[in-house]
Write a protein that holds these residues in place. Structure first.
Motif, PDB file in Angstrom:
ATOM      1  N   PHE A   1       0.865  -1.343   0.048  1.00 27.05           N
ATOM      2  CA  PHE A   1      -0.077   0.265   0.462  1.00 27.05           C
ATOM      3  C   PHE A   1       0.950   1.651   0.258  1.00 27.05           C
ATOM      4  O   PHE A   1       2.236   1.750   0.193  1.00 27.05           O
ATOM      5  CB  PHE A   1      -0.854   0.290   1.332  1.00 27.05           C
ATOM      6  CG  PHE A   1      -1.925   1.157   0.751  1.00 27.05           C
ATOM      7  CD1 PHE A   1      -3.061   0.744   0.599  1.00 27.05           C
ATOM      8  CD2 PHE A   1      -2.426   1.749   2.011  1.00 27.05           C
ATOM      9  CE1 PHE A   1      -4.047   1.058   0.399  1.00 27.05           C
ATOM     10  CE2 PHE A   1      -3.236   2.882   1.910  1.00 27.05           C
ATOM     11  CZ  PHE A   1      -4.320   2.291   0.363  1.00 27.05           C
TER      12      PHE A   1
ATOM     13  N   LYS B   1       8.062   1.278  -0.362  1.00 25.85           N
ATOM     14  CA  LYS B   1       8.662   0.363  -1.313  1.00 25.85           C
ATOM     15  C   LYS B   1       9.585   1.091  -2.013  1.00 25.85           C
ATOM     16  O   LYS B   1      10.701   0.304  -1.938  1.00 25.85           O
ATOM     17  CB  LYS B   1       7.171   0.352  -2.270  1.00 25.85           C
ATOM     18  CG  LYS B   1       5.421  -1.081  -1.836  1.00 25.85           C
ATOM     19  CD  LYS B   1       4.850  -0.797  -2.728  1.00 25.85           C
ATOM     20  CE  LYS B   1       4.312   1.193  -3.360  1.00 25.85           C
ATOM     21  NZ  LYS B   1       3.566   1.374  -2.273  1.00 25.85           N
TER      22      LYS B   1
ATOM     23  N   ASP C   1       6.372   4.686 -10.784  1.00 27.77           N
ATOM     24  CA  ASP C   1       5.734   5.952 -10.671  1.00 27.77           C
ATOM     25  C   ASP C   1       6.190   7.351 -11.292  1.00 27.77           C
ATOM     26  O   ASP C   1       6.088   7.899 -12.055  1.00 27.77           O
ATOM     27  CB  ASP C   1       5.281   7.124  -8.879  1.00 27.77           C
ATOM     28  CG  ASP C   1       3.982   6.063  -8.742  1.00 27.77           C
ATOM     29  OD1 ASP C   1       2.972   5.105  -9.281  1.00 27.77           O
ATOM     30  OD2 ASP C   1       3.561   5.701  -7.353  1.00 27.77           O
TER      31      ASP C   1
ATOM     32  N   GLU D   1       0.488   2.036 -16.718  1.00 33.50           N
ATOM     33  CA  GLU D   1       0.946   0.696 -15.232  1.00 33.50           C
ATOM     34  C   GLU D   1       0.732  -0.312 -15.971  1.00 33.50           C
ATOM     35  O   GLU D   1       2.139  -0.493 -15.988  1.00 33.50           O
ATOM     36  CB  GLU D   1       0.236   1.546 -13.985  1.00 33.50           C
ATOM     37  CG  GLU D   1       1.168   1.255 -12.479  1.00 33.50           C
ATOM     38  CD  GLU D   1       0.133   1.310 -11.617  1.00 33.50           C
ATOM     39  OE1 GLU D   1      -1.270   0.647 -11.526  1.00 33.50           O
ATOM     40  OE2 GLU D   1       0.459   1.589 -10.693  1.00 33.50           O
TER      41      GLU D   1
ATOM     42  N   THR E   1       6.498  -0.558  -7.365  1.00 31.42           N
ATOM     43  CA  THR E   1       5.765  -0.344  -7.594  1.00 31.42           C
ATOM     44  C   THR E   1       4.274   0.498  -7.316  1.00 31.42           C
ATOM     45  O   THR E   1       4.758   1.024  -5.647  1.00 31.42           O
ATOM     46  CB  THR E   1       4.675  -1.600  -8.195  1.00 31.42           C
ATOM     47  OG1 THR E   1       4.356  -2.137  -6.494  1.00 31.42           O
ATOM     48  CG2 THR E   1       5.447  -3.074  -8.144  1.00 31.42           C
ATOM     49  N   GLY E   2       3.490   0.900  -7.459  1.00 35.79           N
ATOM     50  CA  GLY E   2       2.924   2.013  -7.721  1.00 35.79           C
ATOM     51  C   GLY E   2       1.918   0.957  -5.686  1.00 35.79           C
ATOM     52  O   GLY E   2       1.286   0.130  -6.824  1.00 35.79           O
ATOM     53  N   GLY E   3       1.298   1.359  -5.474  1.00 32.30           N
ATOM     54  CA  GLY E   3       0.052   1.191  -4.556  1.00 32.30           C
ATOM     55  C   GLY E   3      -1.024   0.146  -4.993  1.00 32.30           C
ATOM     56  O   GLY E   3      -1.291  -0.866  -4.935  1.00 32.30           O
ATOM     57  N   GLY E   4      -1.437   0.679  -6.197  1.00 27.50           N
ATOM     58  CA  GLY E   4      -2.575   0.053  -6.749  1.00 27.50           C
ATOM     59  C   GLY E   4      -2.412  -0.975  -7.713  1.00 27.50           C
ATOM     60  O   GLY E   4      -3.210  -1.265  -8.725  1.00 27.50           O
TER      61      GLY E   4
ATOM     62  N   ARG F   1      -0.595  11.660  -2.944  1.00 32.30           N
ATOM     63  CA  ARG F   1      -1.682  11.123  -3.440  1.00 32.30           C
ATOM     64  C   ARG F   1      -2.842  10.708  -3.264  1.00 32.30           C
ATOM     65  O   ARG F   1      -4.549  11.406  -3.055  1.00 32.30           O
ATOM     66  CB  ARG F   1      -1.611   9.869  -1.640  1.00 32.30           C
ATOM     67  CG  ARG F   1      -0.429   8.650  -3.017  1.00 32.30           C
ATOM     68  CD  ARG F   1       0.681   9.172  -1.480  1.00 32.30           C
ATOM     69  NE  ARG F   1       2.259   8.369  -0.997  1.00 32.30           N
ATOM     70  CZ  ARG F   1       2.205   8.275  -0.383  1.00 32.30           C
ATOM     71  NH1 ARG F   1       2.720   9.354   0.533  1.00 32.30           N
ATOM     72  NH2 ARG F   1       3.740   7.104  -0.539  1.00 32.30           N
ATOM     73  N   PRO F   2      -3.244  10.845  -5.322  1.00 32.81           N
ATOM     74  CA  PRO F   2      -4.444  11.261  -5.714  1.00 32.81           C
ATOM     75  C   PRO F   2      -5.580  10.615  -5.192  1.00 32.81           C
ATOM     76  O   PRO F   2      -6.788  11.454  -5.292  1.00 32.81           O
ATOM     77  CB  PRO F   2      -4.508  11.631  -7.469  1.00 32.81           C
ATOM     78  CG  PRO F   2      -2.847  10.900  -7.200  1.00 32.81           C
ATOM     79  CD  PRO F   2      -2.412  10.602  -6.068  1.00 32.81           C
ATOM     80  N   LEU F   3      -5.459   9.914  -5.304  1.00 33.11           N
ATOM     81  CA  LEU F   3      -5.984   8.614  -4.668  1.00 33.11           C
ATOM     82  C   LEU F   3      -7.181   9.162  -2.856  1.00 33.11           C
ATOM     83  O   LEU F   3      -8.155   8.755  -2.507  1.00 33.11           O
ATOM     84  CB  LEU F   3      -5.910   7.441  -4.639  1.00 33.11           C
ATOM     85  CG  LEU F   3      -5.746   6.346  -5.935  1.00 33.11           C
ATOM     86  CD1 LEU F   3      -5.588   4.779  -6.108  1.00 33.11           C
ATOM     87  CD2 LEU F   3      -7.573   6.728  -6.190  1.00 33.11           C
TER      88      LEU F   3
ATOM     89  N   ARG G   1      -7.792  -4.594  -1.221  1.00 36.34           N
ATOM     90  CA  ARG G   1      -6.384  -4.926  -1.564  1.00 36.34           C
ATOM     91  C   ARG G   1      -5.538  -5.898  -0.759  1.00 36.34           C
ATOM     92  O   ARG G   1      -4.218  -6.526  -1.683  1.00 36.34           O
ATOM     93  CB  ARG G   1      -5.600  -3.428  -1.943  1.00 36.34           C
ATOM     94  CG  ARG G   1      -6.046  -2.590  -2.842  1.00 36.34           C
ATOM     95  CD  ARG G   1      -4.917  -1.422  -3.238  1.00 36.34           C
ATOM     96  NE  ARG G   1      -5.657  -0.458  -4.397  1.00 36.34           N
ATOM     97  CZ  ARG G   1      -4.809   0.640  -3.762  1.00 36.34           C
ATOM     98  NH1 ARG G   1      -4.248   1.099  -3.374  1.00 36.34           N
ATOM     99  NH2 ARG G   1      -5.038   1.122  -5.662  1.00 36.34           N
TER     100      ARG G   1
HETATM  101  C1  S3P Z   1      -1.912   4.337  -6.052  1.00 37.06           C
HETATM  102  C2  S3P Z   1      -0.643   4.911  -5.334  1.00 37.06           C
HETATM  103  C3  S3P Z   1       0.854   5.639  -5.713  1.00 37.06           C
HETATM  104  C4  S3P Z   1       0.868   5.569  -7.196  1.00 37.06           C
HETATM  105  C5  S3P Z   1      -1.115   6.800  -7.606  1.00 37.06           C
HETATM  106  C6  S3P Z   1      -1.819   5.643  -6.991  1.00 37.06           C
HETATM  107  C7  S3P Z   1      -2.302   3.781  -5.358  1.00 37.06           C
HETATM  108  O1  S3P Z   1       2.158   5.396  -5.508  1.00 37.06           O
HETATM  109  O2  S3P Z   1       0.631   4.862  -7.701  1.00 37.06           O
HETATM  110  O3  S3P Z   1      -0.789   7.480  -6.999  1.00 37.06           O
HETATM  111  O4  S3P Z   1      -3.881   3.583  -6.514  1.00 37.06           O
HETATM  112  O5  S3P Z   1      -2.330   3.324  -3.843  1.00 37.06           O
HETATM  113  P1  S3P Z   1       2.510   4.641  -4.157  1.00 37.06           P
HETATM  114  O6  S3P Z   1       2.358   3.433  -3.450  1.00 37.06           O
HETATM  115  O7  S3P Z   1       3.687   4.586  -4.022  1.00 37.06           O
HETATM  116  O8  S3P Z   1       2.577   6.291  -3.646  1.00 37.06           O
END
Ligand code: S3P
Length: 164
Positions: free
Chosen positions: A8, A13, A32, A59, A76-79, A116-118, A135
């Protein structure tokens, strides 16, 4: 050999990835940052200008490109786990390691960041709890789970190295 770090937002990471790369003498790629370089745009701008589905496509595309890297640590990004195809590709790239951090610690760390836009939600903590709940089972499909609670960065990297 490659290592793919999943987890997450706020689980460290990128920090762990850099440290691991240094200790092992490997290359390091932060997905990212790579997307930001390629798009010449910040992740938050990509989200506002093109929307989340567009970012998710970038991604997945990047992951496919990473199939050819060697001796690389990838954060990786958290999503990234939201798309089930991605886990398959990540396992083809290398050993997938989940940094499992308790939600309380994650929330504490996320308070200090704004990018963190989300989490630009009315109640960011609630949103983070919900997202992590959704997740967690996906992250747990990783090859190895490292519980980071109570460990310092050096101990976390040592644990990762010992399971390679
Ligand atoms: C996201 C996590 C972010 C980045 C984006 C979406 C997510 O990366 O990819 O803002 O969906 O959890 P980090 O996990 O490095 O913050």
């Amino acid at each position: 050999m490659n290592i793919v770090l999943v987890g997450f937002m706020g689980t460290g990471k990128t920090t762990m990835g850099k440290r691991l790369a240094k200790r092992l003498g490997y290359y390091f790629i932060d997905m990212d940052s790579q997307i930001e370089i390629e798009q010449k745009s910040k992740i938050s701008e990509i989200f506002t200008e093109h929307g989340e589905p567009y970012f998710r496509k970038l991604e997945t595309q990047l992951l496919h490109h990473l199939l050819s890297v060697k001796n690389t640590i990838i954060s990786t990004g958290g999503g990234v786990v939201g798309n089930s195809e991605n886990m398959i590709v990540m396992k083809q790239i290398g050993k997938v390691i989940y940094l499992d951090t308790p939600i309380e610690e994650i929330l504490e760390r996320l308070k200090r960041t704004k990018n963190r836009p989300l989490l630009n939600a009315e109640n960011p903590d609630e949103k983070a709890v919900l997202l992590l709940e959704q997740r967690a089972p996906l992250y747990k499909q990783a090859d190895k789970i490292i519980e980071t609670q109570g460990l310092n960065p050096h101990q976390i990297t040592s644990q990762i190295i010992s399971c390679l």
